[in-house]
Write a protein that holds these residues in place. Structure first.
Motif, PDB file in Angstrom:
ATOM      1  N   GLU A 157     -46.807  17.670  -1.418  1.00 11.68           N
ATOM      2  CA  GLU A 157     -45.358  17.510  -1.297  1.00 11.68           C
ATOM      3  C   GLU A 157     -44.986  16.030  -1.271  1.00 11.68           C
ATOM      4  N   PHE A 158     -45.822  15.219  -0.647  1.00 14.90           N
ATOM      5  CA  PHE A 158     -45.558  13.785  -0.604  1.00 14.90           C
ATOM      6  C   PHE A 158     -45.524  13.199  -2.012  1.00 14.90           C
ATOM      7  N   LEU A 159     -46.497  13.583  -2.844  1.00 17.12           N
ATOM      8  CA  LEU A 159     -46.553  13.056  -4.201  1.00 17.12           C
ATOM      9  C   LEU A 159     -45.348  13.500  -5.030  1.00 17.12           C
ATOM     10  N   LYS A 160     -44.949  14.749  -4.842  1.00 20.44           N
ATOM     11  CA  LYS A 160     -43.761  15.227  -5.570  1.00 20.44           C
ATOM     12  C   LYS A 160     -42.539  14.412  -5.163  1.00 20.44           C
ATOM     13  N   GLY A 161     -42.404  14.184  -3.850  1.00 22.43           N
ATOM     14  CA  GLY A 161     -41.292  13.370  -3.377  1.00 22.43           C
ATOM     15  C   GLY A 161     -41.399  11.935  -3.856  1.00 22.43           C
ATOM     16  N   TYR A 162     -42.609  11.426  -3.944  1.00 19.53           N
ATOM     17  CA  TYR A 162     -42.878  10.057  -4.396  1.00 19.53           C
ATOM     18  C   TYR A 162     -42.306   9.843  -5.796  1.00 19.53           C
ATOM     19  N   VAL A 163     -42.549  10.820  -6.681  1.00 13.47           N
ATOM     20  CA  VAL A 163     -42.053  10.732  -8.058  1.00 13.47           C
ATOM     21  C   VAL A 163     -40.526  10.766  -8.079  1.00 13.47           C
ATOM     22  N   LYS A 164     -39.956  11.672  -7.312  1.00 15.44           N
ATOM     23  CA  LYS A 164     -38.500  11.836  -7.328  1.00 15.44           C
ATOM     24  C   LYS A 164     -37.782  10.607  -6.752  1.00 15.44           C
ATOM     25  N   VAL A 165     -38.376   9.988  -5.737  1.00 12.75           N
ATOM     26  CA  VAL A 165     -37.810   8.751  -5.217  1.00 12.75           C
ATOM     27  C   VAL A 165     -37.822   7.682  -6.305  1.00 12.75           C
ATOM     28  N   ALA A 166     -38.937   7.591  -7.046  1.00 13.03           N
ATOM     29  CA  ALA A 166     -39.043   6.608  -8.116  1.00 13.03           C
ATOM     30  C   ALA A 166     -37.985   6.838  -9.187  1.00 13.03           C
ATOM     31  N   ARG A 167     -37.653   8.089  -9.428  1.00  8.62           N
ATOM     32  CA  ARG A 167     -36.651   8.422 -10.447  1.00  8.62           C
ATOM     33  C   ARG A 167     -35.224   8.345  -9.906  1.00  8.62           C
ATOM     34  N   GLY A 168     -35.077   8.132  -8.600  1.00  9.92           N
ATOM     35  CA  GLY A 168     -33.745   8.059  -8.025  1.00  9.92           C
ATOM     36  C   GLY A 168     -33.157   9.405  -7.659  1.00  9.92           C
ATOM     37  N   LYS A 213     -40.887  18.852   3.717  1.00  8.91           N
ATOM     38  CA  LYS A 213     -42.013  19.804   3.709  1.00  8.91           C
ATOM     39  C   LYS A 213     -43.319  19.086   4.051  1.00  8.91           C
ATOM     40  N   SER A 214     -43.445  17.870   3.555  1.00  6.10           N
ATOM     41  CA  SER A 214     -44.641  17.081   3.837  1.00  6.10           C
ATOM     42  C   SER A 214     -44.749  16.782   5.327  1.00  6.10           C
ATOM     43  N   ILE A 215     -43.611  16.455   5.951  1.00  2.00           N
ATOM     44  CA  ILE A 215     -43.605  16.172   7.389  1.00  2.00           C
ATOM     45  C   ILE A 215     -43.948  17.425   8.187  1.00  2.00           C
ATOM     46  N   GLU A 216     -43.489  18.581   7.734  1.00  2.93           N
ATOM     47  CA  GLU A 216     -43.838  19.836   8.414  1.00  2.93           C
ATOM     48  C   GLU A 216     -45.345  20.055   8.394  1.00  2.93           C
TER      49      GLU A 216
END
Length: 991
Positions: A574-585, A596-599
């Motif tokens: 989940e962290f990696l998925k979020g990582y990509v989306k942050v990069a894309r804005g 989800k990653s924090i959970e």
């Protein structure tokens, strides 16, 4: 200041969290005295946090990609094995080499790495000197090369301390309840005693030398706090949930005891140095001692580094240094430049650190030179021919394989060597990333990941590279691949664990049957097995030992590897998925993944940084601040979390709070350009324009291509300070920085991310599994000559016939010498498999088994009373119990290189592709090592010139008769010498 003594004391892993508590309790009075009469502060580490790299950066003022030390181990010069990292891989001068050129005398003890000891003006004792190389119950002989000058070795060897010398009272001062330890099944007391003995050995040698030798500079390194912390920090108060009451009771004071012991030793150094000396105590990093202690370590070569903390300790006291002063912003790279300043010497412009000007009572003028490496003169380093490039070792190995003199390492050893090279490249790539050289890290990481897709960490670092370079399409493809790879490997790992469980159950049944038969003979009965699942650990010590005994050490390593892969880490996915989306804005969608990653992993401070930044960018300020604060509750000293809170304060227009938070952030991590940038914003908005300018200048110094900082500085000069000229200058720098950034982006080649089907089969987890069969035994390599001086004393039968070893570099005339001996009447140990050819028309006179000498060497006993050909690269693998005499063939190295290249061309073999100069350097080192092996093993050597034999065959034949003590047929030996085969002869034009 220029004429004073300076003493540097390194305490690996020492941490303020432990130190401050002990000082408050009155347990470290000597360090407290230094602090009260000097300066103290955090010292920021480098990444990766691996001690050999860090201590070399401390000694050189340079990052790893400049100094050449990339990890804990490296290939041996012959490329057939691995060895602990040596000083021979360092490619720049250390502080003691610079002082050597400046007429200063140094005493250096235990620095990591420093073996073999360098021939400096003074005394160097290497990091091999104190290490126990056998079980604490056995003798610890000193290793060769640990002391320079060599004539002092016996004097210092007498000062080495063995675990058996500790009294019960001394051991219980570390572990008061040591009597509760069952030493039959629990080795922790042995490890404690070993670490204490090694620490005491360093102290014994260092204090002796500092007292008896003249010195201007001293450097003493202790690894014992680090060792105690890795061994016992898990038992340090407060008690963790997974630690048993008994273990906590026994080991809870072990770490603190090691700190107190070091403080006791510190008193001796303060007395020996005297009141007018500068004394520096520092660590290379800290060590988590509270709730941030990891419960499980990453299952990777440098996994224990997860226990390290980014901030170490720094204390300095001496003439001209401020008293009772707190310094900020020190880093490991600053130590060497500051030492040069204290000695009144210029700082190398190629050093990555700076002089810590804040430590001095009065302002200092800093002089510089381009590089100390360019300054000629005796600097006390090893000669160039001894220097080692671990990557060249692999290439030189291939050269020998292609020439047909050795076989490439196979099986486990080949994998170990390749794994070591991979690890060096991975560490180098991380050092590039840490130094802001993303473009240099990218190709290394791409190759590592594509060749080793099951090494998830390679992919994670590659993802960081792609994000920094704004390669978002490739980043997204990589994350998808990592997720797919993770699920695929998890299935394979579960299957592998199931197989190990079945094998273990079979072995358990066999063991139980043996026990029942033995019990029946004795009229006894046995109880039920305490462990039903053979691959799960159990609590009871004896049952645990029974479980461990079911599998070899290598098998347990593989089981643990499979365990770590079998569990899907939802947090990471989940962290990696979020990582990509942050990069894309796409912050809104990214936040869902990060939550989800924090959970899945609520104790990770890094997660709160990511989600806080995403919330901040999406305008959800309250939630962002709550995330940053939650992360700070877990790790109050995390600089990125402090900066996140500062940015939230700026948005709330709480400028004084923002200033304070930014100052705290740069206090914890000085090299943090974004923190200085936001500090400037906070200063400006609170009306402190000049402070804002200073903060921006620091930010730009740390990151010259920081376009935002340059533009803000230009705006301040134009609007606030009405300095149009300076404003225009910084605006132009911002324009150039923007172009540089774009150029760097344009320079990045397309690095295609493979699909799951395109990954190389030989690197897939399923193909790397070595599932054992029932009763499968691990092959053990027979010890060779190379360990005589280190681990064992050779026991030889003086009446046993000699093995006559003909040795030399490939193409140095060894075949001709074997032909001479055979003609003279000395039997040969050969198999005739390698037939004569154009390169050797009279035959090679070899035995195929020599090529695998590094793996199996018992067969060479057949060579007693005979002659056998062994190239110099394989000498150290000869078994230790036989009697040897060496006949070494010497030939001009230019001729050897030319002959080898001719042979490779004729056989259509590529070889290693090494340049001639590199090959000659490698060959020189290998010949020197061969001489050392013979000297250490007390083997008599006859050196024979190839060219001299061609010119005077009779003279060589008579030499051989005398050396061997045999009445050989001299005339036949002369006939065996064919002068027409002296090809690639060096001419006057080659001179």
């Amino acid at each position: 200041m220029a004429n004073q003594k300076v003493l540097v004391i390194g305490w690996d892993s020492a941490d303020w969290k432990i130190v401050n508590d002990l000082i408050d309790r009155g347990c470290m009075p000597n360090l407290k005295s230094l602090i009260e009469n000097g300066v103290m502060g955090n010292i920021s580490t480098l990444h990766p946090i691996l001690s050999p790299m860090l201590w070399t950066s401390i000694a050189t003022g340079k990052r790893p990609y400049k100094h050449g030390i990339y990890g804990f181990s490296e290939p041996t010069p012959d490329g057939l094995n691995i060895q602990p990292t040596t000083i021979l891989s360092r490619k720049t001068k250390a502080i003691w080499n610079i002082l050597n050129q400046s007429g200063k005398r140094s005493v250096v003890v235990g620095w990591w790495p420093s073996h073999p000891a360098e021939p400096i003006n003074g005394v160097m004792v290497s990091d091999y000197f104190h290490r126990g190389i056998t079980h604490p119950d056995k003798p610890w002989p000193i290793r060769q090369g640990t002391v320079s000058p060599e004539e002092m070795q016996d004097e210092l060897a007498a000062l080495r301390f063995h675990p058996s010398e500790f009294t019960e009272e001394e051991v219980t001062s570390f572990l008061p309840k040591a009597y509760m330890i069952d030493q039959e099944v629990d080795q922790r007391l042995h490890l404690c005693a070993k670490t204490m003995a090694e620490c005491t050995t360093i102290h014994s040698a260092a204090t002796h030398l500092l007292e008896t030798e003249e010195w201007d500079f001293g450097a003493v390194y202790f690894d014992s706090i680090d060792h105690f912390s890795h061994l016992f920090m898990k038992y340090h108060p407060p008690q963790q949930k997974h630690v048993s009451d008994k273990d906590f009771e026994i080991f809870q004071h072990a770490v603190e005891s090691s700190y107190v012991y070091h403080d006791m030793m510190l008193r001796a150094y303060m007395q020996l140095a005297g009141p007018d000396a500068t004394i520096i105590v520092l660590s290379d990093h800290g060590f988590h001692s509270d709730h941030l202690r990891p419960t499980l370590l990453p299952n990777e070569p440098a996994g224990p580094a997860a226990e390290h903390r980014d901030q170490g300790i720094l204390v300095m006291k001496g003439p001209g240094i401020r008293k009772d002063h707190l310094i900020h912003g020190a880093g490991l790279l600053d130590v060497a430049p500051t030492l040069l300043q204290i000695f009144g010497l210029p700082v190398g412009e190629d050093m990555d650190g700076r002089v810590l000007t804040d430590i001095f009572e009065t302002p200092v003028e800093i002089e510089s030179i381009p590089s100390w490496d360019d300054v000629a003169g005796d600097c006390g380093t090893h000669p160039e021919e001894r220097k080692l490039d671990p990557f060249e070792a692999e290439e030189s190995l291939q050269q020998l394989v292609d020439l047909g003199y050795i076989e490439a390492p196979k099986g486990d050893m080949r994998e170990t060597i390749q794994s070591t090279i991979n690890e060096l490249n991975f560490n180098l790539s991380r050092a590039f990333l840490d130094g802001g050289r993303t473009l240099d890290a990218l190709p290394l990481l791409h190759e590592l990941f594509c060749n080793n897709p099951s090494e998830y960490r390679y992919g994670i670092q590659l993802a960081m590279c792609l994000k920094k370079l704004n390669r978002l399409d490739e980043l997204e493809q990589l994350v998808e691949l990592l997720n797919d790879r993770r699920f695929e490997d998890s299935k394979t790992a579960i299957e592998g664990l199931s197989h190990f469980k079945e094998v273990g159950q079979i072995r358990m049944a066999e063991r139980r049957k043996e026990k029942e038969e033995k019990a029946k003979e004795n009229g006894e009965t046995i109880g039920d097995d305490a462990n039903e699942d053979p691959i799960e650990f159990v609590d009871k010590a004896q049952a645990r030992q029974d479980a461990l005994a079911l599998f070899s050490k290598d098998e347990w390593k593989q089981i643990n590897n499979l365990r770590s892969v079998a569990t899907i880490n939802q947090y990471a996915i989940e962290f990696l998925k979020g990582y990509v989306k942050v990069a894309r804005g796409d912050y809104t969608s990214a936040i869902e993944n990060l939550k989800k990653s924090i959970e899945a992993e609520p104790g990770k401070p890094s997660l709160y940084i990511q989600i806080g930044e995403a919330l901040l960018e999406s305008g959800e300020l309250e939630e962002a601040e709550a995330a940053f604060k939650k992360g700070s509750e877990i790790d109050p000293l995390n600089a990125s979390l402090l900066l996140g809170r500062a940015r939230c304060a700026l948005n709330r227009e709480s400028y004084e709070e923002a200033v304070e938070l930014c100052l705290n952030a740069v206090g914890e991590q000085y090299h943090f350009p974004m923190a200085h940038y936001f500090l400037a914003i906070a200063f400006r908005r609170s009306g402190r324009t000049q402070k804002a300018v200073q903060a921006l200048e620091i930010s730009i110094e740390q990151n010259p291509n920081n376009v935002g900082a340059l533009e803000l500085l230009s705006h301040i000069y134009k609007v606030d300070l009405e300095d149009v000229e300076s404003a225009a200058e910084y605006q132009e720098l911002a324009r150039i920085a923007g172009e540089v950034t774009q150029e760097q982006s344009d320079m990045v080649e397309s690095y295609p991310i493979p699909t799951l089907d395109e990954l190389p089969e030989n690197s897939m987890l399923k193909d790397r599994l070595k599932l054992p069969e029932k009763g499968e035994a691990a092959m053990k390599r027979v010890p060779g000559l190379g360990v005589i001086a280190n681990n064992q004393v050779a026991v030889r039968n003086p009446d046993q016939p000699f093995v006559t070893v003909v040795t030399g570099l490939p193409r140095s005339g060894t075949s001709m010498m074997m032909q001479m001996l055979a003609a003279g009447g000395l039997p040969l140990l050969i198999d005739g498999n390698r037939t004569a050819d154009e390169d050797n028309p009279h035959g090679y006179q070899e035995h195929d088994k020599v090529k695998q000498l590094a793996v199996e060497n018992k067969w060479i006993e057949e060579g007693t009373g005979k002659a056998v050909k062994v190239i110099v690269q394989l000498l150290e693998y000869l078994p230790i119990h036989l009697n040897y005499r060496f006949i070494t063939m010497n030939r001009d190295i230019d001729e050897i290189v030319r002959s080898q290249q001719t042979m490779l061309t004729r056989n259509d073999a590529s070889g290693a592709g090494l340049e001639s100069d590199k090959l000659k350097s490698i060959f020189s080192r290998q010949l020197k090592r061969a001489s050392e092996i013979a000297a250490e093993a007390k083997i008599e050597v006859l050196d024979i010139s190839f060219a001299g034999t061609i010119a005077d065959a009779r003279g060589t034949a008579e030499q051989l008769c005398s050396f061997l003590g045999m009445d050989l047929n001299v005339d036949a030996m002369i006939e065996a010498v064919d002068g027409k085969l002296y090809r690639q002869k060096k001419t006057t034009s080659d001179q």
